[in-house]
Motif scaffolding. Structure first.
Motif, short mmCIF file in Angstrom:
data_model
loop_
_atom_site.label_atom_id
_atom_site.label_comp_id
_atom_site.label_asym_id
_atom_site.label_seq_id
_atom_site.Cartn_x
_atom_site.Cartn_y
_atom_site.Cartn_z
N LYS A 36 45.79 -23.68 60.51
CA LYS A 36 46.28 -24.18 61.80
C LYS A 36 45.97 -25.67 61.92
O LYS A 36 44.98 -26.15 61.36
CB LYS A 36 45.64 -23.42 62.97
N VAL A 81 48.37 -26.54 67.24
CA VAL A 81 49.82 -26.68 67.24
C VAL A 81 50.37 -25.81 66.12
O VAL A 81 49.99 -25.97 64.95
CB VAL A 81 50.26 -28.14 67.03
N ASP A 82 51.24 -24.86 66.47
CA ASP A 82 51.90 -24.04 65.47
C ASP A 82 52.98 -24.90 64.80
O ASP A 82 53.90 -25.38 65.46
CB ASP A 82 52.54 -22.81 66.12
N SER A 137 56.77 -23.18 65.19
CA SER A 137 57.37 -23.13 66.52
C SER A 137 57.03 -24.35 67.37
O SER A 137 57.67 -24.60 68.38
CB SER A 137 56.90 -21.87 67.25
N ASP A 146 54.54 -24.56 69.16
CA ASP A 146 53.88 -24.10 70.37
C ASP A 146 52.45 -24.65 70.42
O ASP A 146 51.77 -24.75 69.39
CB ASP A 146 53.83 -22.57 70.41
N ILE A 147 51.99 -24.97 71.62
CA ILE A 147 50.66 -25.54 71.83
C ILE A 147 49.77 -24.53 72.53
O ILE A 147 50.18 -23.90 73.50
CB ILE A 147 50.76 -26.83 72.66
N SER A 148 48.54 -24.38 72.01
CA SER A 148 47.56 -23.48 72.63
C SER A 148 46.25 -24.23 72.79
O SER A 148 45.79 -24.89 71.86
CB SER A 148 47.34 -22.23 71.76
#
Length: 294
Positions: free
Chosen positions: A199, A212-213, A216, A218-220
């Motif tokens: 990751k 950050v994926d 995709s 996508d942010i987590s």
């Protein structure tokens, strides 16, 4: 070659076993040693050449960039290790692989010593006489100093770049252009990035940390800000399966010696607890597992 129990003929290993062993060799120096055994070992594992992948220039669509790789090695003479292990000479060098196929050797401590690296190293290195250990690998993109830091996922060949000023960009093999990550939080800017446990981790000011994926995008959020993180430099450090946050600051009291002034450095080290989603201050040296941070 006469084969005995104590002196097996390694050159007779079947090709499928050599291929299985080769897949486990991730460090370049390990691959070089493997290929040096004999002809069958050498032909079973092609030597990876420096990347010639064309990466689009984020500032000029008509230009292409070259990815460079630098590896820090620890070099130790084997005869010193066996005779005086506590007094073994160790050289730390950074080897940069150039697109031409040649390499450039640099002293990672050049700022702290007046001695030329070429005066300390032997004229040639025979891997049978020295132990080489790969410490870390870093990547760079030529031409622009605006690239503050670059991390690479070699599995899918994905690049994350931290630009000067805290802007974040991602390039994935096959993309025609870079994708920029927008993480709009008042008063937060990006300080460091690292690729860890498959990751991309991004460190924001005050210790806010996100992942950050790469597919995709996508942010987590994995850790909230740390109120006490007031240092002038902040770093993410990966060590085995752990991730550390180093907050570097200076003490207010000035030391004077020989007419020059210096300020002692303070390092506040925290360890990521993803289950609790927070940074935990390291107070026990055992948590660092005898790690050395360069």
């Amino acid at each position: 070659m006469k084969t005995t129990i104590n002196n097996p003929d390694w050159s007779t290993l079947p090709d499928h076993l050599l291929a299985m062993i080769g897949k486990l060799l991730h460090a370049r120096v390990e691959a070089l040693r493997f290929r040096a055994v004999c002809h069958s070992f050498r032909t079973s594992l092609p030597l990876l050449q420096p990347s010639t992948l064309n990466i689009p220039d984020p500032f000029d669509s008509n230009n292409q960039l070259s990815l460079t790789r630098s590896t820090v090695y620890a070099i130790e003479p084997l005869h010193e290790i066996s005779s005086t292990p506590l007094e073994t000479s160790t050289w730390f060098v950074k080897v940069s692989e150039l697109s031409s196929g040649s390499v450039r050797v640099e002293d990672i401590f050049y700022r702290f010593t007046d001695q030329n690296l070429s005066e300390m190293l032997p004229k040639s290195l025979n891997l049978l006489d020295y132990r080489l250990k790969e410490i870390t690998t870093a990547y760079g993109l030529l031409q622009y100093p605006i690239f503050q830091k670059i991390v690479v996922s070699l599995d899918e060949f994905e690049i994350m770049t931290l630009f000067s000023g805290g802007k974040l960009g991602v390039y994935r093999k096959g993309d025609e252009e870079w994708t920029y990550i927008d993480f709009s939080v008042d008063g937060i800017f990006f300080e460091d990035i690292v690729y860890h446990m498959e990751k991309f981790y991004v460190l924001g000011s005050k210790g806010l940390t996100i992942t950050v994926d790469s597919k995709s995008l996508d942010i987590s959020q994995v850790a909230a800000p740390v109120p006490t993180a007031n240092g002038f430099n902040k770093y993410l450090i990966k060590s085995l399966e752990d991730l550390f946050f180093v907050d570097k600051s200076e003490f207010d009291n000035c030391l004077e010696k020989g007419g020059s002034k210096s300020y002692p450095i303070h390092l506040n080290v925290l360890k990521l607890d993803e289950e609790k989603r927070e940074w935990i201050r390291v107070t026990n040296s055992l948590d660092l597992k005898d790690s050395v941070v360069l």
